[in-house]
Motif scaffolding. Structure first.
Motif, PDB file in Angstrom:
ATOM      1  N   ARG A 116       1.439  -1.058  -0.412  1.00 23.52           N
ATOM      2  CA  ARG A 116      -0.253  -0.323   0.027  1.00 23.52           C
ATOM      3  C   ARG A 116       0.325   1.623   0.117  1.00 23.52           C
ATOM      4  N   ASP A 117       1.359   1.452   1.435  1.00 23.50           N
ATOM      5  CA  ASP A 117       2.369   2.381   0.957  1.00 23.50           C
ATOM      6  C   ASP A 117       3.515   2.947   0.272  1.00 23.50           C
ATOM      7  N   GLU A 118       3.067   3.784  -0.906  1.00 20.40           N
ATOM      8  CA  GLU A 118       3.631   4.420  -1.719  1.00 20.40           C
ATOM      9  C   GLU A 118       5.009   5.575  -1.265  1.00 20.40           C
ATOM     10  N   HIS A 173      -5.687 -14.134  16.585  1.00 23.89           N
ATOM     11  CA  HIS A 173      -5.190 -14.255  14.673  1.00 23.89           C
ATOM     12  C   HIS A 173      -3.795 -13.978  14.667  1.00 23.89           C
ATOM     13  N   TYR A 174      -2.819 -12.985  15.548  1.00 20.46           N
ATOM     14  CA  TYR A 174      -1.623 -12.834  14.714  1.00 20.46           C
ATOM     15  C   TYR A 174      -0.616 -14.293  15.371  1.00 20.46           C
ATOM     16  N   ALA A 175      -1.394 -14.949  16.873  1.00 20.82           N
ATOM     17  CA  ALA A 175      -0.082 -15.576  17.365  1.00 20.82           C
ATOM     18  C   ALA A 175      -0.557 -16.975  16.742  1.00 20.82           C
ATOM     19  N   SER A 203      -1.212 -17.476  13.116  1.00 21.27           N
ATOM     20  CA  SER A 203      -0.662 -17.047  11.877  1.00 21.27           C
ATOM     21  C   SER A 203       0.566 -17.353  11.962  1.00 21.27           C
ATOM     22  N   LYS A 204       1.575 -17.372  13.196  1.00 24.18           N
ATOM     23  CA  LYS A 204       2.929 -16.904  13.559  1.00 24.18           C
ATOM     24  C   LYS A 204       3.165 -18.352  13.450  1.00 24.18           C
ATOM     25  N   ALA A 205       2.430 -18.449  13.768  1.00 24.05           N
ATOM     26  CA  ALA A 205       2.183 -20.259  14.603  1.00 24.05           C
ATOM     27  C   ALA A 205       2.777 -21.141  13.290  1.00 24.05           C
TER      28      ALA A 205
HETATM   29  N1  LIG Z   1       8.926  -5.111  14.830  1.00 20.27           N
HETATM   30  C1  LIG Z   1       8.922  -6.538  15.472  1.00 20.27           C
HETATM   31  O1  LIG Z   1       9.423  -6.054  16.867  1.00 20.27           O
HETATM   32  C2  LIG Z   1       9.045  -7.683  14.912  1.00 20.27           C
HETATM   33  C3  LIG Z   1       8.288  -8.646  15.614  1.00 20.27           C
HETATM   34  C4  LIG Z   1       7.650  -9.690  15.854  1.00 20.27           C
HETATM   35  C5  LIG Z   1       7.856 -10.069  14.342  1.00 20.27           C
HETATM   36  N2  LIG Z   1       7.930  -9.038  13.108  1.00 20.27           N
HETATM   37  C6  LIG Z   1       7.086  -9.636  12.232  1.00 20.27           C
HETATM   38  O2  LIG Z   1       8.456  -8.667  11.094  1.00 20.27           O
HETATM   39  C7  LIG Z   1       7.949  -9.243  10.464  1.00 20.27           C
HETATM   40  C8  LIG Z   1       8.076  -7.324   9.402  1.00 20.27           C
HETATM   41  O3  LIG Z   1       8.088  -6.825  10.551  1.00 20.27           O
HETATM   42  P1  LIG Z   1       8.316  -5.084  10.347  1.00 20.27           P
HETATM   43  O4  LIG Z   1       7.891  -4.771  12.073  1.00 20.27           O
HETATM   44  O5  LIG Z   1       9.519  -4.695   9.646  1.00 20.27           O
HETATM   45  O6  LIG Z   1       6.994  -4.071   9.986  1.00 20.27           O
HETATM   46  P2  LIG Z   1       6.595  -3.025   9.139  1.00 20.27           P
HETATM   47  O7  LIG Z   1       7.087  -2.277   9.520  1.00 20.27           O
HETATM   48  O8  LIG Z   1       4.713  -3.012   9.296  1.00 20.27           O
HETATM   49  O9  LIG Z   1       6.267  -3.418   7.761  1.00 20.27           O
HETATM   50  C9  LIG Z   1       5.630  -4.597   7.117  1.00 20.27           C
HETATM   51  C10 LIG Z   1       6.363  -3.909   5.690  1.00 20.27           C
HETATM   52  O10 LIG Z   1       5.241  -5.272   4.641  1.00 20.27           O
HETATM   53  C11 LIG Z   1       4.092  -5.109   3.757  1.00 20.27           C
HETATM   54  N3  LIG Z   1       2.908  -5.478   4.079  1.00 20.27           N
HETATM   55  C12 LIG Z   1       1.807  -5.242   4.644  1.00 20.27           C
HETATM   56  N4  LIG Z   1       1.398  -6.512   4.233  1.00 20.27           N
HETATM   57  C13 LIG Z   1       1.303  -6.522   2.971  1.00 20.27           C
HETATM   58  C14 LIG Z   1       0.603  -7.405   1.497  1.00 20.27           C
HETATM   59  N5  LIG Z   1      -0.180  -7.760   2.246  1.00 20.27           N
HETATM   60  N6  LIG Z   1       1.324  -7.443   0.754  1.00 20.27           N
HETATM   61  C15 LIG Z   1       3.258  -7.668   0.471  1.00 20.27           C
HETATM   62  N7  LIG Z   1       3.559  -6.523   0.878  1.00 20.27           N
HETATM   63  C16 LIG Z   1       2.715  -5.993   2.694  1.00 20.27           C
HETATM   64  C17 LIG Z   1       4.291  -3.717   4.066  1.00 20.27           C
HETATM   65  O11 LIG Z   1       4.500  -2.783   3.088  1.00 20.27           O
HETATM   66  P3  LIG Z   1       2.939  -1.566   2.901  1.00 20.27           P
HETATM   67  O12 LIG Z   1       2.503  -1.694   4.005  1.00 20.27           O
HETATM   68  O13 LIG Z   1       2.659  -0.980   2.335  1.00 20.27           O
HETATM   69  O14 LIG Z   1       1.310  -2.618   2.489  1.00 20.27           O
HETATM   70  C18 LIG Z   1       6.050  -3.262   5.404  1.00 20.27           C
HETATM   71  O15 LIG Z   1       6.884  -3.939   3.128  1.00 20.27           O
HETATM   72  C19 LIG Z   1       6.281  -9.301  10.034  1.00 20.27           C
HETATM   73  O16 LIG Z   1       6.089 -10.332   9.831  1.00 20.27           O
HETATM   74  C20 LIG Z   1       6.267  -8.579  11.069  1.00 20.27           C
HETATM   75  O17 LIG Z   1       5.334  -9.328  11.951  1.00 20.27           O
HETATM   76  C21 LIG Z   1       8.277  -7.774  13.494  1.00 20.27           C
END
Ligand SMILES: NC(=O)c1ccc[n+]([C@@H]2O[C@H](COP(=O)([O-])OP(=O)(O)OC[C@H]3O[C@@H](n4cnc5c(N)ncnc54)[C@H](OP(=O)(O)O)[C@@H]3O)[C@@H](O)[C@H]2O)c1
Length: 255
Positions: A43-45, A162-164, A166-168
């Motif tokens: 989404r985020d251009e 839902h999140y837990a 999906s990640k499990a």
């Molecule tokens: N940050 C943490 O502490 C943490 C902890 C545990 C796990 N994680 C996991 O690490 C991963 C990355 O997290 P982050 O913290 O870096 O998140 P983030 O900064 O919110 O980045 C998420 C990325 O995913 C993209 N995205 C979301 N929905 C999408 C879709 N349907 N298709 C394609 N791209 C999509 C977003 O782009 P758009 O917004 O443009 O869609 C963005 O580039 C996630 O799976 C998250 O659950 C993060």
């Protein structure tokens, strides 16, 4: 005895959700290592525009870079994106299933549609992308698949059911795929981060809010994207490590 998977060829990678946070860090590392990379987003251009700039600075002379819009949870869009990546960058041998949603709620507040949307984006996407890239990885006798799970897979976490779930689910997919694909020289592993202060929702938290995260970990500081990158680099270079989940969370998994 075969040495499939041990000699690392030139890398071509896909990072879903590669335009900010953890995904951007992993895409940048791959590029700095000389790989060609496709980073996707939904989404985020403006973040995508920023990622184009950041990633272009990491690009090696012979390598290619694509920043592609498309929903990782939609199989038709995954097909369309993969065809374009193959055409412009060649067959992929590194896949990072990183795209994720984290809408907060509990068993009583999560609607059926938020449940479905979270599973679709966080988990279905990993299956769609994995199933698409496997034939090329098998043909090459080399592949690295890294699934970005979460500490929530183990302890439930605070985002919601839902999140837990999906990640499990990602960890189950990781282990199954590691068994099936290992003999073809393809390793499949997961990374379970938590409290990565410069990614996701935490990125915009103020110092007082971040100080509360510090209470959750056993290390002198909370996590950074660079900590996840380090775990990822280890997995890329490790042909004999498959089916594992690396905890990158300051020991918080012990709580
Ligand atoms: N940050 C943490 O502490 C943490 C902890 C545990 C796990 N994680 C996991 O690490 C991963 C990355 O997290 P982050 O913290 O870096 O998140 P983030 O900064 O919110 O980045 C998420 C990325 O995913 C993209 N995205 C979301 N929905 C999408 C879709 N349907 N298709 C394609 N791209 C999509 C977003 O782009 P758009 O917004 O443009 O869609 C963005 O580039 C996630 O799976 C998250 O659950 C993060």
């Amino acid at each position: 005895m075969s040495d499939a998977g041990a000699v690392i060829p030139p890398l071509t990678g896909i990072v879903t959700g590669g335009t900010r946070g953890i995904g951007l860090g992993l895409a940048a590392w791959l590029l700095r290592r000389g790989a060609s990379v496709a980073a996707t987003y939904r989404r985020d251009e403006s973040e995508a525009e920023n990622a184009r700039r950041v990633l272009a600075e990491c690009l090696s002379p012979q390598a290619g870079l694509l920043v592609l819009q498309g929903d990782a949870g939609n199989p038709d869009e995954v097909d369309r994106q993969y065809q374009r990546v193959r055409r412009e960058l060649g067959p992929v041998n590194v896949l990072v299933n990183n795209a994720g949603l984290m809408p907060r709620g509990n068993l009583e507040t999560i609607t059926d549609s938020i449940w479905r949307e979270t599973i679709r984006v966080n988990l279905d996407s990993a299956f769609y992308w994995t199933s698409r890239v496997v034939p090329d990885m098998k043909a090459a006798g080399f592949g690295r698949i890294v699934n970005i799970s979460s500490i929530a897979a183990r302890g439930g976490g605070v985002i919601g059911p839902h999140y837990a779930a999906s990640k499990a689910g990602m960890i189950g997919l990781t282990r199954y795929a590691a068994r099936e694909l290992g003999p073809a020289g393809i390793t499949v592993n997961a990374i379970a981060p938590a409290f990565i202060g410069d990614a996701g929702v935490f990125r915009d938290w103020n110092p007082d809010q971040k100080a509360r995260l510090q209470e959750q970990v056993f290390t002198p500081r909370i996590g950074r994207v660079e900590d996840v990158v380090r775990a990822f680099a280890y997995l890329i270079d490790s042909p004999f490590v498959t089916g594992v989940t690396l905890d990158v969370n300051g020991g918080a998994f012990m709580i």
